[in-house]
Each structure stands twice: as C-alpha cells, then as structure tokens.
Design an enzyme around this catalytic site. Sequence first.
Site, short mmCIF file in Angstrom:
data_model
loop_
_atom_site.label_atom_id
_atom_site.label_comp_id
_atom_site.label_asym_id
_atom_site.label_seq_id
_atom_site.Cartn_x
_atom_site.Cartn_y
_atom_site.Cartn_z
N VAL A 32 0.85 -1.19 0.00
CA VAL A 32 0.00 0.00 0.00
C VAL A 32 0.89 1.25 0.00
O VAL A 32 0.65 2.21 -0.74
CB VAL A 32 -0.95 -0.01 1.23
CG1 VAL A 32 -1.62 1.33 1.41
CG2 VAL A 32 -1.96 -1.13 1.08
N TYR A 33 1.95 1.22 0.80
CA TYR A 33 2.86 2.36 0.88
C TYR A 33 3.49 2.62 -0.50
O TYR A 33 3.46 3.75 -1.01
CB TYR A 33 3.96 2.10 1.91
CG TYR A 33 4.90 3.28 2.07
CD1 TYR A 33 4.65 4.27 3.00
CD2 TYR A 33 6.02 3.43 1.23
CE1 TYR A 33 5.48 5.38 3.12
CE2 TYR A 33 6.86 4.53 1.35
CZ TYR A 33 6.59 5.50 2.30
OH TYR A 33 7.41 6.59 2.40
N LYS A 110 17.15 -10.21 -1.39
CA LYS A 110 16.91 -8.99 -0.62
C LYS A 110 16.29 -9.45 0.69
O LYS A 110 15.18 -9.98 0.72
CB LYS A 110 15.98 -8.05 -1.37
CG LYS A 110 15.76 -6.73 -0.64
CD LYS A 110 15.01 -5.74 -1.51
CE LYS A 110 15.01 -4.33 -0.92
NZ LYS A 110 14.39 -4.23 0.39
S1 IVH Z 1 22.16 -3.14 -1.42
C1 IVH Z 1 23.92 0.54 -2.68
N1 IVH Z 1 21.52 -5.65 -1.03
O1 IVH Z 1 17.20 -3.09 1.33
C2 IVH Z 1 22.73 -0.29 -2.39
N2 IVH Z 1 20.31 -3.99 0.16
O2 IVH Z 1 15.66 -1.11 -0.13
C3 IVH Z 1 22.51 -0.53 -0.94
N3 IVH Z 1 18.64 -4.90 1.70
O3 IVH Z 1 18.66 -0.30 2.84
C4 IVH Z 1 21.64 -1.66 -0.65
N4 IVH Z 1 19.03 -7.02 1.28
O4 IVH Z 1 18.73 -2.49 4.13
C5 IVH Z 1 21.25 -4.36 -0.71
N5 IVH Z 1 21.13 -7.90 -0.74
C6 IVH Z 1 20.86 -6.63 -0.43
C7 IVH Z 1 19.86 -6.29 0.51
C8 IVH Z 1 19.62 -4.95 0.78
C9 IVH Z 1 18.31 -6.16 1.99
C10 IVH Z 1 17.99 -3.72 2.29
C11 IVH Z 1 18.98 -2.68 2.77
C12 IVH Z 1 18.63 -1.42 2.02
C13 IVH Z 1 17.25 -1.68 1.55
C14 IVH Z 1 16.97 -0.94 0.26
#
Ligand code: IVH
Length: 650
Positions: A32-33, A110
């Site tokens: 939703v966000y 992720k």
């Molecule tokens: S890279 C330069 N890789 O997702 C890019 N982020 O939506 C920096 N996150 O703040 C992030 N898994 O806390 C990256 N494999 C992953 C990740 C990841 C989780 C989180 C992270 C970031 C957020 C961004």
Amino acid sequence: MNKADYINAVEKLNLYAKHYYVLDDPITTDEVYDKLYHEVVEYELHNSDEVLSSSPTQRVGDVISEGFTKEAHLSRMWSLEDIFDSEGLEKWLTKTYKLDANVTFYCEPKYDGASLNLIYENGKLTKGITRGDGSVGELITQNVKTIQSIPLEIAHKERIEIRGEVVIFKDEFEKINHARLNAGEAVFANPRNAAAGSLRQLDSSITASRNLVFLPYGVGENSLEFKLLHQLMEYIYELGFRRPPERAVCQGYEEIESIYKQMVQDRDHYAMMLDGMVVKVDQIAAQIDMGYTVKVPRFSVAYKFPAVEKITTIKEIILQVGRTGAVTPVALVEPTDIDGVVVERATLHNFDEIERKDIRLGDKVIILRSGDVIPKIIKVLTHERSGEELPYIRPVNCPVCSSELLDEGALLKCQNLTCDARVVNSIIYFASKPCLNIDGLGIKIVEQLFSNGLVSSVIDLFSLTLEKLLELEGFKEKKAQNLLDALNAAKGCDYWRFINALGIEHIGEVASKTLSERFGFAFVNATKDELLECDGIGEEMAESVLEFVRVNADTISTLEGLLEPKEPLKREEAEDNAFKEKTVVLTGTMSRSRGEIKEMLESLGAKVSGSVSKKTDFLIYGEDAGSKYDKAESLGVTTLTEEQMQEMLA
Ligand code: IVH
C-alpha cells in the site's frame, strides 16, 4: 489525483513512515505504501511547482529517532529503487546498458530485516550503526556485539565499513512470539519488526536473547581493489561473515529473470524472510561511473517479490475445539490472494490477544502469510474504523456441546470429555504422523466414521469391518480394504508412538520417547519421583502423566492388547558406535529428510534433540543451516556435515 488528493497522500505517507521507522509498529503494508508513493511521484512529475517540502520524495532517507547517540556513517548508506515485474526489469536494464553496454550482474536475495553498518578499524569491530537517514544513524555497538554472526575481529586490517541486514530467522520468530504469548506479552508483527525492535533495545541482554543474524550485502568506505563485486563479496565472506543462501553472477534479462523465478519459488524454504532479489552491476569501475541519483544507486535495483502481507476485513470469528478441549478463535476474513494462495482464515492465537489487539468484527487488518505457516493477523488498522465495527465478546459455552467453558484467561476450555469435537480430534490425533501414522485416516474420514456412528473412540477403530465401511458414502472395496490394512499395519508400532498417540496433555513426541526409553512398558507404573528424574520432564508433565494413567488405566491396557506395541530398545543396549548415548541436533537441508536421519540415529542409540545447548554432543548440519549452527559454534559444540557423520559410522 488532484491537488487535495496529493496533499492527503503526502500526509498519509508521512504517518505510515513514522509508524514504520520510528515506532517499529507499521500501520499499513509495504504494498500500500509503495503504491501511494508511486502515485505521489507521478503527480509531482506533472506538477513540479506544487511539490510539498514535506513530501517523502524530498527526503533522502528514513527518519532517525531519539534514544541512542547519533553517529555519522563514513560514507552514505543508500536505498534501492524498486521494480515489481519483468517490464520494470527491462526498463532498468535498458537504462543501465545505455550507461555501459558491457556490464554483467550479481544477484542475491533482498533480506527483509533492518540494515546495519559495521565499522572495523585495525581488524577490530569499533562501531555498529543503524541506517538512520542514510548519513547519520544510531550507535548501537554494544547490541551489535551480541550478534554471533558478526565477527568482533577480522583479518582485514585497513579501515572498512561492512553493510548488511540484520534478520531473525522464521523459526526463531515463531519461538519468540510463542514465548511472548505464554508470558502474556504482545506478539511482534513480523520478523522484520522483531529484528529492528531487538536491535534497538537499550538493554543489550535483550538483544542477545533474540538470536539475530547478520547477512552482509556490501561495503561502504574501503580500500579494497577488487574489480568485480562478486569477488569482493567472496572476500567479505572469507573474513568470517555469513554467505547468502543463493547468489549468482549472470548476464542479461533472460538469466536474471530465471534466477528471480527460482528465488520466488524457493522463498518459503529459506530460513529468513526475503522480500525480493537485488540485482547489482558486477563491475566495480562501472558502478563508480554510473553513480547515484539523489536517492538511489544507478547500478543496482530491488526486484520485489509478491507481497506476503495484505489488507483484508474480518467477517467473523469462529471457534475451534481441540482434542484437549482448548478452544481457539479463528478469524474468517474477506478472501484475499496472498502470493498465489487465497486466504480465508487467519489465526488469532488466543482470547487475550483478541483483547490486547482490540480486534473487532468488521475491522480492516493486515494479514501475513509466509511459507506454510497458518496466516496470522498482525495488525488492526484502527485508524480506518468507521464506528460500525463490533467488539468481540468471549464465549461462555462450548460451540460444539454447549457445556460451560472454563475461562483460564488466554485460553478457554471445554471440560466435557465426551464433547464431539474433543472425541473426533483425539481420533484424528491418534492416527496422525507423529502418533500411529495411519494412512488414509485423515480429518474427513474420521468425521465421516464418527457421524455415521461407526466409531466413538479410538478403540472402535479396531472393530471396523469391510461390511461396515462399505455402507459409507464414497467407500468402495479398495478404499475400505486399504483403511483396514493401514489400521492393521499400526500393530507392532514403536512404543513411543503408542504413548504419544494416547494424547496425554503436555506430553509430545520428545517426552513420549523419553518415557518409552526410560520405562518401556512399565511407564504406567512410574512414580512421580521417577518421572521427575527424566530429562525434560517437569512438574506439570509428571502430574499430567499420573492423572492420565489413573483415569485411563483400562483404555491403556485395551489399546495395548489391540496394538501390541514393540518394547523399546534401551539406548544403552545399542551396539557401540560414535553416536550411542550422545545428544545430537540436526539442522539445515540434507540429502534425506531430517526425519529419516533422526530415526537412523535413534536406532543407533542417540538422543536427537530439537535445540542446541551445552549438553549437545554433535550438531549435524546440511545446507542453509541457520541459527542452530551459530549457537553450536558459539558453545563449542562439535559440528559435522552429513558426510562427516557417515564417515564416523563407516
Ligand atoms: S544493497 C547501494 N543488497 O534493502 C545499495 N540492500 O531497499 C545498498 N537490503 O537499505 C543496498 N538485502 O537495508 C542491498 N542484498 C541486499 C539487501 C539490501 C536487503 C535492504 C537494505 C537497504 C534496503 C533498500
């Protein structure tokens, strides 16, 4: 969207963001966000003179809150641009190839947790900082040092920032919430909130108790000279950090899509919650050339998975009566598709939880469905109430037999031993996998046998005949004979299965095995003191066994006559081998099911336990071993791969 809608949307987004980032208590779903956020972006694109300074698009990062010392990151922590489908991926690839046509990609999960920046100086962990607004976060070094998967020292001596996500594994999350329910505390909405909340505790001993796990995904300031990101990450893992459960170097659209599809398909099997796959340009020089927009890197994108949290409405609360008489409330909700499954029911845990969350009929709620666990209601959207919602009134009578319920606070209990629901459910339990494992005797068939008057207790199962079964609807010769054969096959079962199948309150599979091994057929004569001497048997369990044996002596001996269970092998009687009389814990995915390996080890005289403690002799691990592995390492328990186990047996 008109101007008024836009202003309204910005206010809503800010409210959502505050609940999410500051209060650790989200009041809407990511989905939703994101949708509203994109509408705001769209509006601002066409009305650039009307952009509000309070719009979340004008904010570089999240909000930072009070409570801890603020600390600046050495280099900024970025967030990621999200894409949701193959079209989004195509567009992103087109943009990226325009910047550099020769790049390849690195894909990894992720993780859905809380981001964390670790600063190492001279090989020592000196600071742990939350992401905060990307430039400044909160200094939580003490808490971070309690996380077992974060090395306090590394072999790399130059100053480096290592970034990653702190998560709570799904099984650990269930355990924490279970304990919180038992202690009468509010449950965490999801593993992400549990992780974020646990990380930001003023008392580090609370953080330490939560079994948090750190998964690195990149570096900030560093002096490394790797050309490719996947090599850099390999170096980080070699320093002693956890590897991701899946990662791949790949080329172009087709390969990225296929890895994405595989990851979506596997998501339930991973120990941690994933909410997408991150695609990153592998060439570090190209990353530097591409650079950043105001908010996100151009060289990376988050390819989101279908949402597992959805908003729906509570239509009704129904009651289920289990074999022990415990009455559990279940919410019937407006059917909602979550990641391909239509959800119509969600657990409400217990009656205290309904009151604590103030769940009302007609309420809009957030439900979470992840993996094969039962969907749960994690949040009531009280700010969306119309006033028509009806408060829930605790029942006083059993919904099945109408007898008066015993109110124990969180739990309500039907005390009528002959309540139809209790009888039917105890028969279902008797036949279930961890008990007698009777093929073909599931819920539907038991209900049919019961309602047609063929069985009214487990003992009656053994007087079923072909003639009687053939009178039932849907029963032909073959199905009837199969059922009789399956019942017959239960004869000569392991003695622990026999004990477990009795359904003694508080006595599950593990305790049944203990009783069976310690007492064998004589368990009915065990005294309270003897029971209490057994590992894992406490006061409540001992009382329960004594009471059961006293009331059901006749039933037990009749069943013993019918089933002729095998007298158990005593552990000390097993032939000598490396695992005899040892306590073993299994974790991760192995070449055979854990159940099979467990049985094999038990036949060798090992005790297979569910959790790691100082008393554990061996932890045998497969792929994706989770927090149990970390715990074993930290306690100095010997860890073995499946192959090493086989070698010790050969
Ligand atoms: S890279 C330069 N890789 O997702 C890019 N982020 O939506 C920096 N996150 O703040 C992030 N898994 O806390 C990256 N494999 C992953 C990740 C990841 C989780 C989180 C992270 C970031 C957020 C961004």
